[in-house]
Write a protein that holds these residues in place. Structure first.
Motif, PDB file in Angstrom:
ATOM      1  N   PHE A   1       0.939  -1.469  -0.009  1.00  0.00           N
ATOM      2  CA  PHE A   1       0.236  -0.114   0.176  1.00  0.00           C
ATOM      3  C   PHE A   1       0.739   0.905  -0.304  1.00  0.00           C
ATOM      4  O   PHE A   1       0.557   2.125  -0.662  1.00  0.00           O
ATOM      5  CB  PHE A   1      -0.767   0.299   1.104  1.00  0.00           C
ATOM      6  CG  PHE A   1      -1.692   0.972   1.085  1.00  0.00           C
ATOM      7  CD1 PHE A   1      -2.318   0.765   0.480  1.00  0.00           C
ATOM      8  CD2 PHE A   1      -1.413   2.269   1.874  1.00  0.00           C
ATOM      9  CE1 PHE A   1      -3.758   2.322   0.259  1.00  0.00           C
ATOM     10  CE2 PHE A   1      -2.108   3.562   2.184  1.00  0.00           C
ATOM     11  CZ  PHE A   1      -3.173   3.706   1.836  1.00  0.00           C
ATOM     12  N   ARG A   2       2.340   1.241   0.637  1.00  0.00           N
ATOM     13  CA  ARG A   2       2.856   2.490   0.808  1.00  0.00           C
ATOM     14  C   ARG A   2       2.835   2.358  -0.125  1.00  0.00           C
ATOM     15  O   ARG A   2       3.899   3.628  -1.108  1.00  0.00           O
ATOM     16  CB  ARG A   2       3.476   2.026   2.259  1.00  0.00           C
ATOM     17  CG  ARG A   2       4.565   3.046   2.050  1.00  0.00           C
ATOM     18  CD  ARG A   2       5.652   3.430   3.183  1.00  0.00           C
ATOM     19  NE  ARG A   2       4.949   2.931   4.288  1.00  0.00           N
ATOM     20  CZ  ARG A   2       4.462   4.078   5.310  1.00  0.00           C
ATOM     21  NH1 ARG A   2       4.916   5.532   5.092  1.00  0.00           N
ATOM     22  NH2 ARG A   2       4.110   4.001   6.930  1.00  0.00           N
ATOM     23  N   LYS A   3       3.787   2.114  -1.386  1.00  0.00           N
ATOM     24  CA  LYS A   3       4.574   2.257  -2.500  1.00  0.00           C
ATOM     25  C   LYS A   3       3.768   2.443  -3.328  1.00  0.00           C
ATOM     26  O   LYS A   3       3.348   3.707  -3.966  1.00  0.00           O
ATOM     27  CB  LYS A   3       4.718   0.958  -3.410  1.00  0.00           C
ATOM     28  CG  LYS A   3       5.300   0.989  -4.432  1.00  0.00           C
ATOM     29  CD  LYS A   3       5.635  -0.174  -5.551  1.00  0.00           C
ATOM     30  CE  LYS A   3       6.503   0.034  -6.265  1.00  0.00           C
ATOM     31  NZ  LYS A   3       7.511  -1.811  -7.031  1.00  0.00           N
TER      32      LYS A   3
ATOM     33  N   ILE B   1      -5.297   4.094  -8.177  1.00  0.00           N
ATOM     34  CA  ILE B   1      -6.600   3.548  -7.777  1.00  0.00           C
ATOM     35  C   ILE B   1      -5.356   2.326  -7.449  1.00  0.00           C
ATOM     36  O   ILE B   1      -6.299   1.541  -6.982  1.00  0.00           O
ATOM     37  CB  ILE B   1      -6.971   3.767  -9.654  1.00  0.00           C
ATOM     38  CG1 ILE B   1      -7.960   4.399 -10.539  1.00  0.00           C
ATOM     39  CG2 ILE B   1      -7.868   1.841  -9.979  1.00  0.00           C
ATOM     40  CD1 ILE B   1      -7.668   3.753 -12.209  1.00  0.00           C
ATOM     41  N   ALA B   2      -4.963   2.426  -7.504  1.00  0.00           N
ATOM     42  CA  ALA B   2      -3.423   1.338  -7.108  1.00  0.00           C
ATOM     43  C   ALA B   2      -3.384   0.924  -5.787  1.00  0.00           C
ATOM     44  O   ALA B   2      -3.751  -0.023  -4.741  1.00  0.00           O
ATOM     45  CB  ALA B   2      -1.928   1.740  -7.789  1.00  0.00           C
ATOM     46  N   SER B   3      -3.631   2.174  -5.326  1.00  0.00           N
ATOM     47  CA  SER B   3      -3.954   2.555  -3.237  1.00  0.00           C
ATOM     48  C   SER B   3      -5.297   2.047  -2.683  1.00  0.00           C
ATOM     49  O   SER B   3      -5.104   1.112  -1.802  1.00  0.00           O
ATOM     50  CB  SER B   3      -3.417   3.818  -2.560  1.00  0.00           C
ATOM     51  OG  SER B   3      -4.222   4.715  -3.124  1.00  0.00           O
TER      52      SER B   3
ATOM     53  N   ILE C   1      -7.600   1.829   4.363  1.00  0.00           N
ATOM     54  CA  ILE C   1      -8.963   2.217   3.680  1.00  0.00           C
ATOM     55  C   ILE C   1      -8.906   3.623   3.686  1.00  0.00           C
ATOM     56  O   ILE C   1      -9.856   4.482   2.760  1.00  0.00           O
ATOM     57  CB  ILE C   1     -10.050   1.158   3.859  1.00  0.00           C
ATOM     58  CG1 ILE C   1      -9.936  -0.476   3.314  1.00  0.00           C
ATOM     59  CG2 ILE C   1     -11.437   2.051   3.249  1.00  0.00           C
ATOM     60  CD1 ILE C   1     -11.466  -0.880   3.439  1.00  0.00           C
ATOM     61  N   TYR C   2      -8.787   4.548   4.803  1.00  0.00           N
ATOM     62  CA  TYR C   2      -9.164   6.304   4.692  1.00  0.00           C
ATOM     63  C   TYR C   2      -8.399   6.815   4.363  1.00  0.00           C
ATOM     64  O   TYR C   2      -8.732   8.163   3.885  1.00  0.00           O
ATOM     65  CB  TYR C   2      -8.265   5.927   6.715  1.00  0.00           C
ATOM     66  CG  TYR C   2      -8.432   7.118   6.683  1.00  0.00           C
ATOM     67  CD1 TYR C   2      -9.535   7.560   7.008  1.00  0.00           C
ATOM     68  CD2 TYR C   2      -6.808   7.639   7.233  1.00  0.00           C
ATOM     69  CE1 TYR C   2      -9.380   9.432   7.446  1.00  0.00           C
ATOM     70  CE2 TYR C   2      -7.486   9.358   7.510  1.00  0.00           C
ATOM     71  CZ  TYR C   2      -8.236  10.193   7.273  1.00  0.00           C
ATOM     72  OH  TYR C   2      -8.333  11.583   8.263  1.00  0.00           O
ATOM     73  N   TYR C   3      -6.706   6.533   3.793  1.00  0.00           N
ATOM     74  CA  TYR C   3      -5.827   6.728   3.253  1.00  0.00           C
ATOM     75  C   TYR C   3      -6.518   6.868   1.951  1.00  0.00           C
ATOM     76  O   TYR C   3      -6.173   7.784   1.222  1.00  0.00           O
ATOM     77  CB  TYR C   3      -4.074   6.835   3.525  1.00  0.00           C
ATOM     78  CG  TYR C   3      -4.202   7.033   5.112  1.00  0.00           C
ATOM     79  CD1 TYR C   3      -4.207   8.357   4.870  1.00  0.00           C
ATOM     80  CD2 TYR C   3      -3.793   6.293   5.905  1.00  0.00           C
ATOM     81  CE1 TYR C   3      -3.259   8.896   6.393  1.00  0.00           C
ATOM     82  CE2 TYR C   3      -3.860   7.163   6.874  1.00  0.00           C
ATOM     83  CZ  TYR C   3      -3.347   8.053   7.494  1.00  0.00           C
ATOM     84  OH  TYR C   3      -3.128   9.524   8.094  1.00  0.00           O
TER      85      TYR C   3
END
Length: 438
Positions: free
Chosen positions: A46-48, A70-72, A82-84
């Motif tokens: 997710f961080r990437k 979209i990727a995140s 999900i929040y971010y």
């Protein structure tokens, strides 16, 4: 094309001009401050994607940001992720909307429905900060208002207020939504609560709050409420311009143009004159024409002379020069008021005394006007004339700065619209019977 101001565009950015800032990794946070709260746990996957989304959003690069967002979203698994991802989506849609509108408010309103889902998602998200939740809820109400779904807008605005939203425009937004949905009384009542809160906090309520309510009360013929609101506004903003605007709404616009007779309009013009609120040639000329037509040439001439001296008008139009000449001629023909006063005192009824009182009022001899009006009431006139005389008796006392007797005379005026005209004069007394200069 209606252009969005820079301030409006700034307000459209729901997350902020720097984009969403991801928290540092837990290890980095620990090295920075051993006592800092534990950072949300975000997976490497997710961080990437999120860091790329953050970078492109900060650069306002919508095209490059979209695949990263979209990727995140696809990588988001935990509540924090999900929040971010939802914050990224809202920022992306907000930026896209701003760019598509290109400053055009109409285009912005048409396209802003794209913000509904990301806003709703964040409002429902338990991770959303309470201040953001109130702000997002208010924004949802603005969207509903822009789509003319006023009842839904009211619901969102009231919820935002309940959540503690402090935007200074929220009270006006809620009022507008209620009024547009048909609840004029409810809208006004809600705005009064907001105004009372500002006053209780020692702050001056925003003038636009009054300006939205007042003309709508006039249009709805709710003139008892209109007078209360007019008084409230004038207590905060007692300018000559505001006096004129409020009097015009009351007696010289809409249905009131035909409802009020010349005598009633003259008494409103007198209130404008007392407040230095006669604005231009049209005001002075109409006032003088009414006066001359009902046999008050001294006051008609005085009004024209005052208008010219103030620089607000020039006596150049043929119609105005004709009224002025007729007033001068009538003054010579009528002779001194004292001669008519003697006959009025000997008359069987109070009609002549009332006329003499009007003449004295017109030449600013208020003490004599009071004397003759009292004689007229003692000798007897029609009920309609009694209402007129008591109004003008109150005006004479008011212009003498005899506050108590003015109020007593105005209190005797019972029929509409004269009782409302009397109430307007009482507003002036309540404000100290001062004459605004601007």
């Amino acid at each position: 094309m209606t252009i969005l101001s820079k301030a409006a565009l700034a307000a459209a950015l729901l997350i902020g001009t720097t984009g969403v800032i991801l928290p540092a990794t837990a290890d980095a946070q620990k090295k920075k401050d051993e006592k800092a709260p534990k950072a949300p746990a975000l997976s490497a996957e997710f961080r990437k994607a999120a860091l790329e989304a953050q970078t492109q959003l900060k650069a306002k690069n919508v095209t490059a940001a979209e695949p990263a967002v979209i990727a995140s979203e696809a990588a988001a698994k935990s509540e924090d992720e999900i929040y971010y991802a939802r914050l990224f989506r809202l920022q992306l849609e907000s930026d896209r909307l701003e760019q598509a509108a290109k400053g055009d408010a109409a285009v912005y309103r048409r396209l802003e429905i794209a913000l509904i889902k990301p806003l709703d998602d964040l409002i429902a998200d338990a991770k959303t900060d309470p201040k953001d939740r109130s702000r997002f809820t208010y924004r949802r109400g603005l969207i509903e208002y822009g789509q003319k779904r006023y009842a839904a807008a009211v619901t969102f605005f009231e919820k935002a207020r309940e959540l503690g939203e402090a935007d200074p425009e929220l009270p006006l937004s809620l009022t507008k939504a209620k009024i547009e949905s048909g609840d004029i009384v409810g809208g006004a009542a809600g705005m009064k609560v907001a105004i009372d809160a500002e006053l209780a906090a020692g702050r001056k309520p925003i003038e636009s709050w009054y300006d939205y309510i007042i003309p709508r009360l006039a249009k709805a013929d709710k003139f008892d409420e209109y007078l209360v609101w007019s008084q409230a506004k004038l207590k905060q903003y007692p300018t000559a311009k505001n006096w004129r605007t409020l009097i015009v709404y009351f007696g010289f616009s809409g249905k009131r143009v035909d409802l009020l007779d010349k005598g009633q309009k003259i008494d409103l013009f007198r209130l404008m004159r007392a407040n230095n609120a006669l604005a231009d040639l049209a005001d002075f000329a109409q006032y003088a024409q009414y006066l001359n037509s009902i046999g008050l040439p001294v006051e008609a001439k005085a009004v024209f002379d005052e208008g010219v001296k103030s620089g607000k008008m020039q006596l150049t139009r043929e119609d105005d020069k004709g009224i002025y000449a007729a007033s001068v001629a009538a003054i010579k023909l009528d002779g001194p008021i004292s001669a008519r006063e003697t006959k009025a005192k000997a008359a069987a009824t109070g009609v002549a005394a009332a006329a003499a009182g009007d003449s004295y009022l017109g030449e600013s001899n208020y003490a004599k006007a009071v004397e003759l009006y009292k004689i007229a009431l003692e000798k007897g006139v029609t009920p309609v004339k009694v209402e007129e005389i008591n109004t003008r008796l109150g005006i004479a006392y008011a212009l003498m700065r005899d506050d108590a007797n003015a109020r007593a005379a105005f209190a005797k005026v019972k029929s509409s619209p004269r009782n409302q005209i009397a109430a307007f004069w009482i507003v002036w007394l309540d404000l100290g019977a001062t004459t605004p200069t601007a």
